[in-house]
Design an enzyme around this catalytic site. Structure first.
Site, PDB file in Angstrom:
ATOM      1  N   ASN A 387       4.064  -2.289   5.608  1.00  0.00           N
ATOM      2  CA  ASN A 387       3.529  -3.272   4.681  1.00  0.00           C
ATOM      3  C   ASN A 387       4.598  -3.800   3.726  1.00  0.00           C
ATOM      4  OD1 ASN A 387       0.710  -4.377   3.618  1.00  0.00           O
ATOM      5  ND2 ASN A 387       1.981  -3.929   1.830  1.00  0.00           N
ATOM      6  N   ASP A 388       5.059  -2.945   2.843  1.00  0.00           N
ATOM      7  CA  ASP A 388       5.968  -3.397   1.788  1.00  0.00           C
ATOM      8  C   ASP A 388       7.310  -3.870   2.327  1.00  0.00           C
ATOM      9  OD1 ASP A 388       4.028  -2.653  -0.165  1.00  0.00           O
ATOM     10  OD2 ASP A 388       4.655  -0.571   0.093  1.00  0.00           O
ATOM     11  N   VAL A 389       7.787  -3.270   3.438  1.00  0.00           N
ATOM     12  CA  VAL A 389       9.116  -3.613   3.962  1.00  0.00           C
ATOM     13  C   VAL A 389       9.124  -4.952   4.693  1.00  0.00           C
ATOM     14  CG1 VAL A 389       9.829  -1.211   4.123  1.00  0.00           C
ATOM     15  CG2 VAL A 389       8.741  -2.306   6.091  1.00  0.00           C
TER      16      VAL A 389
END
Length: 461
Positions: A387-389
């Protein structure tokens, strides 16, 4: 006899260096692990029997410690799932720091809390780092295992508190060392200060920053092991500590670059931490879904595919199914690579470990720079639990707390498919605009189940 033990330590040191070197590649990692284990075993034997005259009647306690520790280690190795490996690494690392702190405490007690300026300063520094590594790792263990939430340890003005405690610790080390001794009360207070700082140091850390702090805590434990090796005249402990400490610092710097953070920000606790209910600016758009059959057809008749693994893959234990999909696509002439972000997952190298377990060829794993080059000309990229990457806010939204962080850039990828249970934000608590992009479609389900369905459809084409 002394010469014999020195030869054993020399052999053990060589085995440790060779073993650690072999850990750098999956194909040789197993042999490297065995060599390193033999090295440590030899080191333990030497530590037990040399020097003989100082052991007295301690062999019963040594044997009990080895037996109890061996049983716990064996159970942990057999029972702990790969998904729980990050918190287990953090836990074991904490015990290493605790051991070093205990060595320092015993030294101070045996020397009546007195000694030369250099001796006291080094021992107190080791005591401080040992307890920081221990309590910090325990907090990290709680966060990684989900037992400790960010709002459980709210520290007002955390950066100021951390800087103040760190300065106080350094000043006290200097004062006690200059005086040449410290009372038992002073020793207790300094120990409590070290324990508290370990908690306040890690407590503000949240979300995507966790791999960085694990790497840093690991390097601190290595430093304490090296200092303990000097204190106990154990050359193998000194060597191992230097290797772990130096490599940990190098890895921490690399992780900082991957997170676009400075080491100063890491040291003073200036990590991002999602507050309860906090998200980035609200993201609006239309979600487009894709069916398993449509995705399977798309994969079967394309040329280049990228798999982007994240912690969701670890939770679903989907790495072996990913490998099966890779094999089937390869039989159809489709090229597939794994594009891995340095901080994907919950610890450094988390995704690499999982994929190595599934016997994925190491040459198919791309680092960040290679990944973005590959993704720019990829036909289909499948995001498996990351998600965040892959969050474009890091490039597009200056108000986002991950702004400036290097990401896996999917803006030029022809088709992006995200395997995800729902629309909840990732570990950092930030909404992801990628899900609403024109080239992105969602496949909502457990990652393993989705991949199994995709594999089944591919076999029928």
């Amino acid at each position: 006899m002394t010469v014999f033990f020195d030869i054993l330590l020399f052999i053990s040191s060589i085995l440790l260096i060779v073993g650690l070197r072999k850990l750098s590649h999956p194909e040789s990692a197993n042999n490297g692990n065995i060599l390193a284990a033999i090295s440590v075993g030899l080191g333990i034997i030497v530590s037990i029997f040399y020097p003989m005259e100082t052991q007295n009647n301690n062999y019963l306690f040594i044997a009990l410690g080895i037996i109890i520790g061996g049983i716990i280690g064996l159970i942990a190795a057999k029972k702990v799932a790969m998904t729980a490996m990050p918190e287990m690494v953090s836990l074991f690392n904490g015990f290493g720091g605790f051991s070093a702190a205990l060595i320092s405490l015993i030294w101070l007690i045996n020397h009546n809390s007195s000694g030369g300026y250099a001796d006291l300063s080094v021992v107190l520094f080791n005591l401080f780092l040992g307890f920081v590594a221990f309590t910090g790792s325990m907090v990290a263990f709680g966060k990684l295992s989900g037992k400790l939430k960010d709002n459980h340890l709210k520290i007002p003005y955390a950066s100021i508190v951390n800087i103040t405690l760190l300065i106080l610790a350094v000043v006290l080390i200097g004062v006690f060392a200059y005086q040449g001794k410290l009372t038992h009360v002073h020793l207790i207070l300094f120990t409590v200060l070290s324990i508290i700082y370990g908690v306040t140091f890690v407590a503000p850390i949240g979300g995507a920053d966790m791999p960085v702090v694990i790497s840093l805590l690991n390097s601190l434990t290595g430093i304490t092991a090296a200092i303990s090796g000097v204190m106990t005249d154990n050359k193998l402990m000194l060597l191992g500590g230097i290797l772990v400490g130096s490599s940990g610092i190098i890895l921490t710097l690399l992780m900082c670059v991957a997170m676009n953070r400075s080491l100063v920000a890491v040291l003073f606790g200036s990590f991002s931490s999602a507050k309860a209910g906090e998200t980035a600016n609200s993201v609006n758009g239309v979600i487009k879904e894709i069916s398993v059959s449509d995705l399977a057809i798309q994969l079967a008749y394309t040329e280049r595919v990228a798999i982007i693994p994240g912690y969701g893959m670890a939770v679903a234990q989907a790495q072996k199914i990913v490998k099966d999909v890779e094999n089937l696509l390869a039989s159809k002439g489709v090229e597939l690579k794994y594009t891995i972000h340095p901080v994907a997952g919950r610890m450094p190298g988390h995704m690499n470990v999982l994929l190595a377990e599934a016997n994925v060829n190491y040459d198919k794993l791309l680092d960040l720079e290679e990944s973005n080059e590959y993704l720019s000309s990829t036909d289909v990229a499948i995001v498996v639990g990351a998600n965040d990457v892959v969050n474009p806010s890091a490039k597009e939204d200056p108000s986002s707390k991950i702004y400036g962080m290097p990401i896996l850039d999917l803006s030029q990828t022809k088709n992006v498919v995200v395997l995800k249970r729902g629309m909840n934000p990732g570990y950092a608590g930030i909404e992801n605009p990628l899900f609403f992009k024109d080239n992105t479609k969602m496949l909502f389900s457990d990652a393993k189940k989705s991949l199994e369905s995709i594999l089944s459809e591919l076999k029928q084409l």
